[in-house]
Write a protein that holds these residues in place. Structure first.
Motif, PDB file in Angstrom:
ATOM      1  N   LYS A  13       0.821  -1.210   0.000  1.00  0.00           N
ATOM      2  CA  LYS A  13       0.000   0.000   0.000  1.00  0.00           C
ATOM      3  C   LYS A  13       0.860   1.267   0.000  1.00  0.00           C
ATOM      4  CE  LYS A  13      -3.990   1.960   2.457  1.00  0.00           C
ATOM      5  NZ  LYS A  13      -5.025   1.635   1.484  1.00  0.00           N
ATOM      6  N   VAL A  14       1.993   1.216   0.711  1.00  0.00           N
ATOM      7  CA  VAL A  14       2.862   2.398   0.783  1.00  0.00           C
ATOM      8  C   VAL A  14       3.956   2.373  -0.285  1.00  0.00           C
ATOM      9  CG1 VAL A  14       2.400   2.669   3.246  1.00  0.00           C
ATOM     10  CG2 VAL A  14       4.460   1.447   2.521  1.00  0.00           C
ATOM     11  N   GLY A  15       3.870   1.424  -1.221  1.00  0.00           N
ATOM     12  CA  GLY A  15       4.783   1.406  -2.352  1.00  0.00           C
ATOM     13  C   GLY A  15       6.113   0.717  -2.112  1.00  0.00           C
ATOM     14  N   LEU A  16       6.182  -0.149  -1.089  1.00  0.00           N
ATOM     15  CA  LEU A  16       7.446  -0.823  -0.771  1.00  0.00           C
ATOM     16  C   LEU A  16       7.313  -2.347  -0.833  1.00  0.00           C
ATOM     17  CD1 LEU A  16       8.804   1.309   2.214  1.00  0.00           C
ATOM     18  CD2 LEU A  16       9.648   1.277  -0.129  1.00  0.00           C
ATOM     19  N   GLY A  17       6.360  -2.819  -1.604  1.00  0.00           N
ATOM     20  CA  GLY A  17       6.116  -4.254  -1.662  1.00  0.00           C
ATOM     21  C   GLY A  17       7.307  -5.070  -2.119  1.00  0.00           C
ATOM     22  N   THR A  18       8.153  -4.498  -2.971  1.00  0.00           N
ATOM     23  CA  THR A  18       9.311  -5.246  -3.482  1.00  0.00           C
ATOM     24  C   THR A  18      10.538  -5.116  -2.589  1.00  0.00           C
ATOM     25  OG1 THR A  18      10.048  -3.368  -4.826  1.00  0.00           O
ATOM     26  CG2 THR A  18       8.517  -4.938  -5.855  1.00  0.00           C
ATOM     27  N   LYS A  19      10.430  -4.330  -1.514  1.00  0.00           N
ATOM     28  CA  LYS A  19      11.595  -4.094  -0.644  1.00  0.00           C
ATOM     29  C   LYS A  19      11.352  -4.585   0.775  1.00  0.00           C
ATOM     30  CE  LYS A  19      13.196  -0.208  -3.437  1.00  0.00           C
ATOM     31  NZ  LYS A  19      13.681   1.190  -3.472  1.00  0.00           N
ATOM     32  N   SER A  20      10.444  -5.520   0.921  1.00  0.00           N
ATOM     33  CA  SER A  20      10.033  -5.960   2.254  1.00  0.00           C
ATOM     34  C   SER A  20      11.134  -6.693   3.011  1.00  0.00           C
ATOM     35  CB  SER A  20       8.796  -6.848   2.158  1.00  0.00           C
ATOM     36  OG  SER A  20       9.055  -7.987   1.365  1.00  0.00           O
ATOM     37  N   LEU A  21      12.099  -7.283   2.289  1.00  0.00           N
ATOM     38  CA  LEU A  21      13.142  -8.057   2.954  1.00  0.00           C
ATOM     39  C   LEU A  21      14.434  -7.261   3.169  1.00  0.00           C
ATOM     40  CD1 LEU A  21      12.682 -11.543   1.237  1.00  0.00           C
ATOM     41  CD2 LEU A  21      11.643 -10.648   3.328  1.00  0.00           C
ATOM     42  N   ARG A  22      14.404  -5.979   2.877  1.00  0.00           N
ATOM     43  CA  ARG A  22      15.586  -5.137   3.091  1.00  0.00           C
ATOM     44  C   ARG A  22      15.636  -4.633   4.531  1.00  0.00           C
ATOM     45  NH1 ARG A  22      16.662  -1.481  -2.337  1.00  0.00           N
ATOM     46  NH2 ARG A  22      16.409  -3.190  -3.852  1.00  0.00           N
ATOM     47  N   LEU A  23      16.865  -4.476   5.020  1.00  0.00           N
ATOM     48  CA  LEU A  23      17.070  -3.875   6.331  1.00  0.00           C
ATOM     49  C   LEU A  23      16.949  -2.358   6.219  1.00  0.00           C
ATOM     50  CD1 LEU A  23      20.157  -5.993   7.479  1.00  0.00           C
ATOM     51  CD2 LEU A  23      17.798  -6.205   8.311  1.00  0.00           C
ATOM     52  N   PRO A  24      16.692  -1.663   7.329  1.00  0.00           N
ATOM     53  CA  PRO A  24      16.546  -0.207   7.265  1.00  0.00           C
ATOM     54  C   PRO A  24      17.724   0.509   6.597  1.00  0.00           C
ATOM     55  CG  PRO A  24      15.722  -0.984   9.358  1.00  0.00           C
ATOM     56  CD  PRO A  24      16.313  -2.179   8.664  1.00  0.00           C
ATOM     57  N   ASN A  25      18.966   0.040   6.856  1.00  0.00           N
ATOM     58  CA  ASN A  25      20.115   0.725   6.256  1.00  0.00           C
ATOM     59  C   ASN A  25      20.256   0.470   4.753  1.00  0.00           C
ATOM     60  OD1 ASN A  25      21.181  -1.850   6.116  1.00  0.00           O
ATOM     61  ND2 ASN A  25      22.854  -1.488   7.563  1.00  0.00           N
ATOM     62  N   GLN A  26      19.390  -0.389   4.224  1.00  0.00           N
ATOM     63  CA  GLN A  26      19.366  -0.625   2.778  1.00  0.00           C
ATOM     64  C   GLN A  26      18.240   0.162   2.107  1.00  0.00           C
ATOM     65  OE1 GLN A  26      18.917  -4.928   3.220  1.00  0.00           O
ATOM     66  NE2 GLN A  26      21.039  -5.246   2.570  1.00  0.00           N
ATOM     67  N   LEU A  27      17.601   1.028   2.881  1.00  0.00           N
ATOM     68  CA  LEU A  27      16.503   1.844   2.375  1.00  0.00           C
ATOM     69  C   LEU A  27      16.867   3.323   2.484  1.00  0.00           C
ATOM     70  CD1 LEU A  27      13.587   0.015   4.230  1.00  0.00           C
ATOM     71  CD2 LEU A  27      14.141  -0.209   1.803  1.00  0.00           C
ATOM     72  N   SER A  28      16.304   4.131   1.598  1.00  0.00           N
ATOM     73  CA  SER A  28      16.498   5.582   1.691  1.00  0.00           C
ATOM     74  C   SER A  28      15.713   6.122   2.881  1.00  0.00           C
ATOM     75  CB  SER A  28      16.019   6.258   0.414  1.00  0.00           C
ATOM     76  OG  SER A  28      14.604   6.174   0.301  1.00  0.00           O
ATOM     77  N   GLY A  29      15.980   7.397   3.235  1.00  0.00           N
ATOM     78  CA  GLY A  29      15.250   8.013   4.338  1.00  0.00           C
ATOM     79  C   GLY A  29      13.753   8.030   4.093  1.00  0.00           C
ATOM     80  N   GLY A  30      13.359   8.343   2.859  1.00  0.00           N
ATOM     81  CA  GLY A  30      11.937   8.349   2.527  1.00  0.00           C
ATOM     82  C   GLY A  30      11.318   6.972   2.618  1.00  0.00           C
ATOM     83  N   GLU A  31      12.073   5.953   2.205  1.00  0.00           N
ATOM     84  CA  GLU A  31      11.569   4.578   2.282  1.00  0.00           C
ATOM     85  C   GLU A  31      11.439   4.134   3.742  1.00  0.00           C
ATOM     86  OE1 GLU A  31      13.273   2.893  -1.992  1.00  0.00           O
ATOM     87  OE2 GLU A  31      14.506   2.742  -0.192  1.00  0.00           O
ATOM     88  N   GLN A  32      12.402   4.519   4.576  1.00  0.00           N
ATOM     89  CA  GLN A  32      12.299   4.195   6.001  1.00  0.00           C
ATOM     90  C   GLN A  32      11.062   4.846   6.609  1.00  0.00           C
ATOM     91  OE1 GLN A  32      15.969   4.544   8.361  1.00  0.00           O
ATOM     92  NE2 GLN A  32      17.122   4.540   6.452  1.00  0.00           N
ATOM     93  N   ASN A  33      10.792   6.071   6.181  1.00  0.00           N
ATOM     94  CA  ASN A  33       9.594   6.757   6.687  1.00  0.00           C
ATOM     95  C   ASN A  33       8.330   6.015   6.276  1.00  0.00           C
ATOM     96  OD1 ASN A  33       7.951   8.788   7.794  1.00  0.00           O
ATOM     97  ND2 ASN A  33       9.380  10.369   7.181  1.00  0.00           N
ATOM     98  N   ARG A  34       8.313   5.494   5.056  1.00  0.00           N
ATOM     99  CA  ARG A  34       7.149   4.730   4.598  1.00  0.00           C
ATOM    100  C   ARG A  34       6.992   3.425   5.381  1.00  0.00           C
ATOM    101  NH1 ARG A  34       4.767   5.773  -0.576  1.00  0.00           N
ATOM    102  NH2 ARG A  34       5.355   7.856  -1.254  1.00  0.00           N
ATOM    103  N   VAL A  35       8.104   2.812   5.750  1.00  0.00           N
ATOM    104  CA  VAL A  35       8.030   1.625   6.607  1.00  0.00           C
ATOM    105  C   VAL A  35       7.398   2.006   7.949  1.00  0.00           C
ATOM    106  CG1 VAL A  35       9.358  -0.129   7.861  1.00  0.00           C
ATOM    107  CG2 VAL A  35       9.998   0.472   5.512  1.00  0.00           C
ATOM    108  N   ALA A  36       7.806   3.161   8.483  1.00  0.00           N
ATOM    109  CA  ALA A  36       7.235   3.632   9.752  1.00  0.00           C
ATOM    110  C   ALA A  36       5.731   3.869   9.625  1.00  0.00           C
ATOM    111  CB  ALA A  36       7.947   4.898  10.204  1.00  0.00           C
ATOM    112  N   VAL A  37       5.306   4.416   8.487  1.00  0.00           N
ATOM    113  CA  VAL A  37       3.871   4.619   8.253  1.00  0.00           C
ATOM    114  C   VAL A  37       3.160   3.269   8.158  1.00  0.00           C
ATOM    115  CG1 VAL A  37       2.144   5.513   6.645  1.00  0.00           C
ATOM    116  CG2 VAL A  37       4.190   6.861   7.145  1.00  0.00           C
ATOM    117  N   ALA A  38       3.763   2.333   7.430  1.00  0.00           N
ATOM    118  CA  ALA A  38       3.161   1.002   7.299  1.00  0.00           C
ATOM    119  C   ALA A  38       3.014   0.334   8.661  1.00  0.00           C
ATOM    120  CB  ALA A  38       4.019   0.135   6.369  1.00  0.00           C
ATOM    121  N   ARG A  39       4.034   0.470   9.495  1.00  0.00           N
ATOM    122  CA  ARG A  39       3.965  -0.099  10.851  1.00  0.00           C
ATOM    123  C   ARG A  39       2.831   0.550  11.655  1.00  0.00           C
ATOM    124  NH1 ARG A  39       9.212   0.999  14.159  1.00  0.00           N
ATOM    125  NH2 ARG A  39       8.328   3.093  13.955  1.00  0.00           N
ATOM    126  N   ALA A  40       2.627   1.858  11.450  1.00  0.00           N
ATOM    127  CA  ALA A  40       1.596   2.579  12.193  1.00  0.00           C
ATOM    128  C   ALA A  40       0.190   2.173  11.777  1.00  0.00           C
ATOM    129  CB  ALA A  40       1.778   4.082  12.010  1.00  0.00           C
TER     130      ALA A  40
END
Length: 225
Positions: free
Chosen positions: A130-157
């Motif tokens: 839903k937040v546009g990170l379906g293909t990056k679900s197995l990446r660690l936070p340090n393998q994601l950009s700042g914006g992508e990390q923020n989207r993970v935080a939104v998905a968690r919320a």
């Protein structure tokens, strides 16, 4: 329809220099489906108010009603359950666990639910999609950009399907392009019916919200639109 109602809320802190009034007679009603910006200068009380609205900080006096529930009248154990059922938080610094994948970070709020493990993974994957990170679900936070990390935080919320999202300066550390993408995501979630309350100091962010209020020296006022 009023979803959240704040009635004469005060918050004071005692110290060596005497009592500090962080919030003074706050009254606020937020309807279901609103996207509200809470603005104010540093030290104005906006983060204190957000923490009270989210059930994290008991007011000195006054009442918080959410969905007809007197939040701070709940016993502590039930208050924790209430936060889990009703509230999602997005913080400026993301607060992702560095050794967990994006999927595992999103699954964290589901750990105390009755959903089986596979269902938890499916739910987390759906919100990552839903937040546009379906293909990056197995990446660690340090393998994601700042914006992508923020989207993970939104998905968690949102994985627990909360009633309200509270976001504390979510664009504060983002460049303008990434901030715009995050606000577009919030707007889309809001248009799907999610109520969002966002602390921000950026006037440009007002273009994305349905309503805004301003706090200064612990006193709240409406911002005309």
């Amino acid at each position: 329809m009023s979803l959240l109602k704040v009635c004469n809320v005060k918050k004071s802190y005692g110290g060596e220099d005497g009592v500090v009034e962080a919030l003074t007679n706050i009254n606020l009603e937020i309807n279901e489906g609103e996207f509200l910006a809470l603005m104010g200068p540093s030290g104005s009380g906006k983060s204190t108010l957000l923490s009270i609205l989210g059930g994290l900080n008991t007011p000195t006096s006054g009442k918080l009603m959410i969905d007809g529930i007197d939040v701070y009248a709940l016993p502590s154990e039930r208050l924790a359950d209430f936060r889990h059922e009703y509230v999602g938080f997005v913080f400026q610094q993301y607060q992702l666990i560095p050794y967990l994948t994006a999927l595992e970070n999103v699954m964290l709020p589901l750990a105390i639910t009755s959903h089986p493990g596979k269902e938890q993974r499916d739910m987390a994957q759906r919100v990552l999609n839903k937040v546009g990170l379906g293909t990056k679900s197995l990446r660690l936070p340090n393998q994601l950009s700042g914006g992508e990390q923020n989207r993970v935080a939104v998905a968690r919320a949102i994985v627990n399907r909360p009633v309200i999202i509270f976001a504390d300066e979510p664009t504060g550390s983002l460049d303008s392009k990434t901030a715009k993408e995050l606000l577009e995501l919030f707007q889309a979630l809001n248009q799907d019916g999610l109520t969002i309350i966002m602390v921000t100091h950026n006037q440009e962010n007002l273009a994305w919200v349905t309503r805004a209020v301003y706090i200064r020296d612990g006193v709240l006022s409406e911002i005309p639109r």
